[in-house]
Design a protein around this motif. Sequence first.
Motif, PDB file in Angstrom:
ATOM      1  N   VAL A  21       0.852  -1.185   0.000  1.00 36.72           N
ATOM      2  CA  VAL A  21       0.000   0.000   0.000  1.00 36.72           C
ATOM      3  C   VAL A  21       0.887   1.234   0.000  1.00 36.72           C
ATOM      4  N   ILE A  22       0.692   2.107  -0.980  1.00 34.92           N
ATOM      5  CA  ILE A  22       1.447   3.359  -1.013  1.00 34.92           C
ATOM      6  C   ILE A  22       0.475   4.527  -0.869  1.00 34.92           C
ATOM      7  N   GLU A  23       1.020   5.670  -0.486  1.00 35.40           N
ATOM      8  CA  GLU A  23       0.177   6.857  -0.293  1.00 35.40           C
ATOM      9  C   GLU A  23       0.517   7.883  -1.361  1.00 35.40           C
ATOM     10  N   VAL A  24      -0.493   8.349  -2.074  1.00 35.21           N
ATOM     11  CA  VAL A  24      -0.281   9.347  -3.123  1.00 35.21           C
ATOM     12  C   VAL A  24      -1.274  10.490  -2.944  1.00 35.21           C
ATOM     13  N   VAL A  25      -0.938  11.624  -3.505  1.00 34.63           N
ATOM     14  CA  VAL A  25      -1.801  12.800  -3.460  1.00 34.63           C
ATOM     15  C   VAL A  25      -2.061  13.240  -4.891  1.00 34.63           C
ATOM     16  N   GLY A  26      -3.318  13.257  -5.287  1.00 29.67           N
ATOM     17  CA  GLY A  26      -3.678  13.759  -6.597  1.00 29.67           C
ATOM     18  C   GLY A  26      -4.358  15.104  -6.471  1.00 29.67           C
ATOM     19  N   SER A  27      -4.247  15.930  -7.480  1.00 29.07           N
ATOM     20  CA  SER A  27      -4.919  17.232  -7.416  1.00 29.07           C
ATOM     21  C   SER A  27      -5.599  17.513  -8.749  1.00 29.07           C
ATOM     22  N   SER A  28      -6.623  18.354  -8.688  1.00 29.55           N
ATOM     23  CA  SER A  28      -7.376  18.688  -9.899  1.00 29.55           C
ATOM     24  C   SER A  28      -8.088  20.008  -9.683  1.00 29.55           C
ATOM     25  N   GLU A  29      -8.209  20.760 -10.732  1.00 28.94           N
ATOM     26  CA  GLU A  29      -8.953  22.027 -10.651  1.00 28.94           C
ATOM     27  C   GLU A  29     -10.455  21.807 -10.753  1.00 28.94           C
ATOM     28  N   LYS A  73      -1.191   8.809 -12.931  1.00 27.72           N
ATOM     29  CA  LYS A  73       0.247   9.021 -12.758  1.00 27.72           C
ATOM     30  C   LYS A  73       0.925   7.771 -12.202  1.00 27.72           C
ATOM     31  N   ALA A  74       0.280   7.163 -11.210  1.00 26.07           N
ATOM     32  CA  ALA A  74       0.877   5.976 -10.597  1.00 26.07           C
ATOM     33  C   ALA A  74       0.998   4.833 -11.591  1.00 26.07           C
ATOM     34  N   SER A  75       0.085   4.785 -12.558  1.00 30.02           N
ATOM     35  CA  SER A  75       0.096   3.666 -13.508  1.00 30.02           C
ATOM     36  C   SER A  75       1.349   3.664 -14.374  1.00 30.02           C
ATOM     37  N   ASN A  76       2.067   4.786 -14.395  1.00 27.19           N
ATOM     38  CA  ASN A  76       3.323   4.811 -15.161  1.00 27.19           C
ATOM     39  C   ASN A  76       4.367   3.875 -14.565  1.00 27.19           C
ATOM     40  N   THR A  77       4.304   3.697 -13.249  1.00 22.61           N
ATOM     41  CA  THR A  77       5.401   2.957 -12.608  1.00 22.61           C
ATOM     42  C   THR A  77       4.922   1.826 -11.701  1.00 22.61           C
ATOM     43  N   VAL A  78       3.654   1.811 -11.340  1.00 22.44           N
ATOM     44  CA  VAL A  78       3.154   0.751 -10.469  1.00 22.44           C
ATOM     45  C   VAL A  78       2.228  -0.154 -11.270  1.00 22.44           C
ATOM     46  N   ARG A  79       2.408  -1.455 -11.154  1.00 19.29           N
ATOM     47  CA  ARG A  79       1.525  -2.389 -11.850  1.00 19.29           C
ATOM     48  C   ARG A  79       0.599  -3.094 -10.858  1.00 19.29           C
ATOM     49  N   HIS A  80      -0.450  -3.658 -11.349  1.00 18.82           N
ATOM     50  CA  HIS A  80      -1.349  -4.505 -10.568  1.00 18.82           C
ATOM     51  C   HIS A  80      -2.066  -3.742  -9.452  1.00 18.82           C
ATOM     52  N   MET A  81      -2.389  -2.466  -9.703  1.00 17.93           N
ATOM     53  CA  MET A  81      -3.153  -1.711  -8.709  1.00 17.93           C
ATOM     54  C   MET A  81      -4.548  -2.320  -8.567  1.00 17.93           C
ATOM     55  N   ARG A  82      -5.026  -2.425  -7.315  1.00 20.66           N
ATOM     56  CA  ARG A  82      -6.300  -3.098  -7.073  1.00 20.66           C
ATOM     57  C   ARG A  82      -7.358  -2.208  -6.396  1.00 20.66           C
ATOM     58  N   TRP A  83      -6.957  -1.362  -5.464  1.00 19.21           N
ATOM     59  CA  TRP A  83      -7.952  -0.545  -4.772  1.00 19.21           C
ATOM     60  C   TRP A  83      -7.323   0.760  -4.288  1.00 19.21           C
ATOM     61  N   VAL A 115      -3.164   3.541  -2.049  1.00 23.56           N
ATOM     62  CA  VAL A 115      -3.374   2.704  -3.228  1.00 23.56           C
ATOM     63  C   VAL A 115      -2.726   1.346  -2.966  1.00 23.56           C
ATOM     64  N   GLY A 116      -3.514   0.285  -3.097  1.00 24.92           N
ATOM     65  CA  GLY A 116      -2.998  -1.071  -2.880  1.00 24.92           C
ATOM     66  C   GLY A 116      -2.764  -1.778  -4.192  1.00 24.92           C
ATOM     67  N   ASP A 119       8.150  15.444 -12.284  1.00 28.16           N
ATOM     68  CA  ASP A 119       9.252  15.603 -13.226  1.00 28.16           C
ATOM     69  C   ASP A 119      10.004  14.318 -13.525  1.00 28.16           C
ATOM     70  N   GLU A 120       9.556  13.207 -12.917  1.00 32.24           N
ATOM     71  CA  GLU A 120      10.341  12.002 -13.051  1.00 32.24           C
ATOM     72  C   GLU A 120       9.466  10.846 -13.503  1.00 32.24           C
ATOM     73  N   ASN A 121      10.020  10.022 -14.314  1.00 34.59           N
ATOM     74  CA  ASN A 121       9.278   8.843 -14.727  1.00 34.59           C
ATOM     75  C   ASN A 121       9.301   7.750 -13.668  1.00 34.59           C
ATOM     76  N   VAL A 122      10.345   7.679 -12.896  1.00 34.84           N
ATOM     77  CA  VAL A 122      10.555   6.519 -12.037  1.00 34.84           C
ATOM     78  C   VAL A 122      10.059   6.735 -10.615  1.00 34.84           C
ATOM     79  N   SER A 123       9.606   7.953 -10.261  1.00 36.77           N
ATOM     80  CA  SER A 123       9.489   8.238  -8.838  1.00 36.77           C
ATOM     81  C   SER A 123       8.293   7.581  -8.150  1.00 36.77           C
ATOM     82  N   LEU A 124       7.329   7.078  -8.873  1.00 39.24           N
ATOM     83  CA  LEU A 124       6.262   6.358  -8.191  1.00 39.24           C
ATOM     84  C   LEU A 124       6.583   4.878  -8.044  1.00 39.24           C
ATOM     85  N   GLN A 125       7.696   4.468  -8.606  1.00 38.01           N
ATOM     86  CA  GLN A 125       8.164   3.111  -8.369  1.00 38.01           C
ATOM     87  C   GLN A 125       8.224   2.869  -6.868  1.00 38.01           C
ATOM     88  N   PRO A 126       7.392   1.956  -6.329  1.00 37.46           N
ATOM     89  CA  PRO A 126       7.361   1.823  -4.874  1.00 37.46           C
ATOM     90  C   PRO A 126       8.575   1.072  -4.368  1.00 37.46           C
TER      91      PRO A 126
END
Lengths: 76, 76, 76, 76, 76, 76, 76, 76, 76, 76, 76, 76
Positions: free
Chosen positions: H8-16, H29-39, H63-64, I69-76
């Motif tokens: 489980v990692i902690e992320v902060v998303g923002s939007s206008e 954004k997380a999908s660029n580097t984390v695979r198999h996200m579930r919840w 995010v788990g 700014d980084e591609n790798v930084s969400l790599q847990p």
Amino acid sequence: MTDHVYRVIEVVGSSETGIEDAIKAAIGKASNTVRHMRWFQVVETRGHIENNAVAHYQVTMKVGFSVEDENVSLQP
Amino acid sequence: MTDHVYRVIEVVGSSETGIEDAIKAAIGKASNTVRHMRWFQVVETRGHIENNAVAHYQVTMKVGFSVEDENVSLQP
Amino acid sequence: MTDHVYRVIEVVGSSETGIEDAIKAAIGKASNTVRHMRWFQVVETRGHIENNAVAHYQVTMKVGFSVEDENVSLQP
Amino acid sequence: MTDHVYRVIEVVGSSETGIEDAIKAAIGKASNTVRHMRWFQVVETRGHIENNAVAHYQVTMKVGFSVEDENVSLQP
Amino acid sequence: MTDHVYRVIEVVGSSETGIEDAIKAAIGKASNTVRHMRWFQVVETRGHIENNAVAHYQVTMKVGFSVEDENVSLQP
Amino acid sequence: MTDHVYRVIEVVGSSETGIEDAIKAAIGKASNTVRHMRWFQVVETRGHIENNAVAHYQVTMKVGFSVEDENVSLQP
Amino acid sequence: MTDHVYRVIEVVGSSETGIEDAIKAAIGKASNTVRHMRWFQVVETRGHIENNAVAHYQVTMKVGFSVEDENVSLQP
Amino acid sequence: MTDHVYRVIEVVGSSETGIEDAIKAAIGKASNTVRHMRWFQVVETRGHIENNAVAHYQVTMKVGFSVEDENVSLQP
Amino acid sequence: MTDHVYRVIEVVGSSETGIEDAIKAAIGKASNTVRHMRWFQVVETRGHIENNAVAHYQVTMKVGFSVEDENVSLQP
Amino acid sequence: MTDHVYRVIEVVGSSETGIEDAIKAAIGKASNTVRHMRWFQVVETRGHIENNAVAHYQVTMKVGFSVEDENVSLQP
Amino acid sequence: MTDHVYRVIEVVGSSETGIEDAIKAAIGKASNTVRHMRWFQVVETRGHIENNAVAHYQVTMKVGFSVEDENVSLQP
Amino acid sequence: MTDHVYRVIEVVGSSETGIEDAIKAAIGKASNTVRHMRWFQVVETRGHIENNAVAHYQVTMKVGFSVEDENVSLQP
């Protein structure tokens, strides 16, 4: 004496047999990639129910490990 | 795909032998009257002490079950 | 009927074998000096990790005991 | 000795006169339809203000009751 | 001026008549063995139900007392 | 004026489109079997991820309803 | 290796100069009567204000100590 | 069936534009580097105000994701 | 303007001299491997006691950093 | 129908006689300067002890009031 | 660089259309009397139900604003 | 003796040098407009990071002050 720094990650282990086995499953898996683990703390205990019985226990826990000896270990 | 709705109830199971058995006792009892149980979450773990020893463990837990397939299941 | 008064203390038990054994260790030790224990409540479950495995479980718990029958038992 | 199972429901009682009366109102009402009530726990105390004075107190509480003796009592 | 140190203990008072009386019962009992009590803080309000009515209120509270003037008062 | 009593149940609604729709789904479903609903309170907002996108939002909420007018509504 | 048992007490230290000094004041005072102290955990940081300035800091903390070596140390 | 382990990692998303868009931004954004996200689970909802209006929403979430299929994914 | 995404990690810093130094120790260590750190939040303040005195302070904190700014930084 | 806006302030009332009187004291005092009060919520119940007895109860509460009808009422 | 000071107030916004609109309603109203608002944090999301549907959403939030530039802004 | 009433406001102080200085900054600023301040309670400690170092500490705190002597002080 130097000042120690630790990193804490959150993992979820599961087991069909019990809470302690779910804890061990998470730590065993984590040991593949994390070194110098020192402590864990249970955050949540839950589980899935199938056919009116516990299918598996699911334990969310924090795991702390030392980052003193490695350059790369705080890489998130 | 339709949107699912669940109901969550709170039950307390107890056991003389251990925490997992207290969880199973509550789910087994609930299965007499609640259908489609899907998950549980431990809210509190406590117990009674008699003669300087644990007399029984007592686990308060939330139990979630699906209400999709029944007309009556949200009846509180 | 008289009005009861209880005192609640916080203890930490540990065990290499499991959560229930850590609870029993704390209650067994407490029984040496505290009388009339009535209930316990788990506050936190954690543990130490050595060599990539659980070295021991550590359970922090509140223990309540009756002070009705003793003059000295609220002595902090 | 058998292992006991309890169910916990959440009710809100209100009273113009005080907190204890709000608790009693909720338990009295619940007694119409719930049997074997054993304990309550106050979750929140609030109230409404009208004309710069307390109009009524409102106490949210959990109520636990035994489901041992009934087949239907876990019916949510 | 010296720096003050206090100790905080947890007690549970009960009363058949009301919440304030449960608080007073705990403080009255504590006064037999604890000196220099200064403040209390309610941690939990609950109670037992018998015959569909409140049998007694049960208030868990922290009680703080000064340890400045005594050598023995931090003795746990 | 009489003293009001409410019951609070916990439900989980889900929606593929958004948080408000998950709330509405739960209330719409509950309206089949619960009468006199008055308020809701969001307890938790979560969701499932599939193929790197939100598959559906899942909102756990408490729903309060009046039990004044019915004999059966506190039936748990 | 034996299973360790600890007791946790709650103390409040205060200081005119800072948070760390309030922590030290409580531990120094506790050392008069408690042996084998091992860790502390800050529960609350507050303080008193006089003449528009901080008069003293007040830190509530839990203090854990080992009870392995003493017969009397769980005496509450 | 094997026992599953998640991280489980902690992320902060923002939007206008809104809360759901902030959630989607973080997962995308997380999908660029984390695979198999579930919840995911919302931990906190906040935002910035500029010129007396909401400039953007900011959602902190857990995010788990599954670590079963990869050797490297518990690398913190 | 684009929508920002941050990642939050949990670290524990320790220091023999004070709370601020424990915070700085954790951030200094993290700077070896984490870039674009923006904020921290103290989660817990505790410490170890040796010989009746504070041996070191230990501060658990969340640290947020930008992953724009980084591609790798969400790599847990 | 227009969208309502409320402001919530935190006040502490005290009374030598009981919890309800402490609540009333705070609301009575607030009514001197705050208009359109609608509800309160108890945040904390504590008190001072003098001569081994409750000297006064002290109730911290949130008080909500409508700001619809006034231009100045959100002035903090 | 000078040290900044902020004040945080609690407001409740409501809207018939959604959560974001309830947030905007509160901030819009607050802008009539509070200057230099910088951030908000959602504390609670609830709502009223009428005729088995959401009548309006109600969002309790903290709003922080800078007090650097004004003499009067900490006036409670 | 009369019954006291206090008001509690929330402020955020910041400082480049330390936690205590952030607390003092907030109280110093508040003293320009609030009279009769009596106590503070730390709610959250956080800070900003720039160039891999603490740029400033930021302490959110509640501040209580007496409203006995003033007609206007509950004006929110």
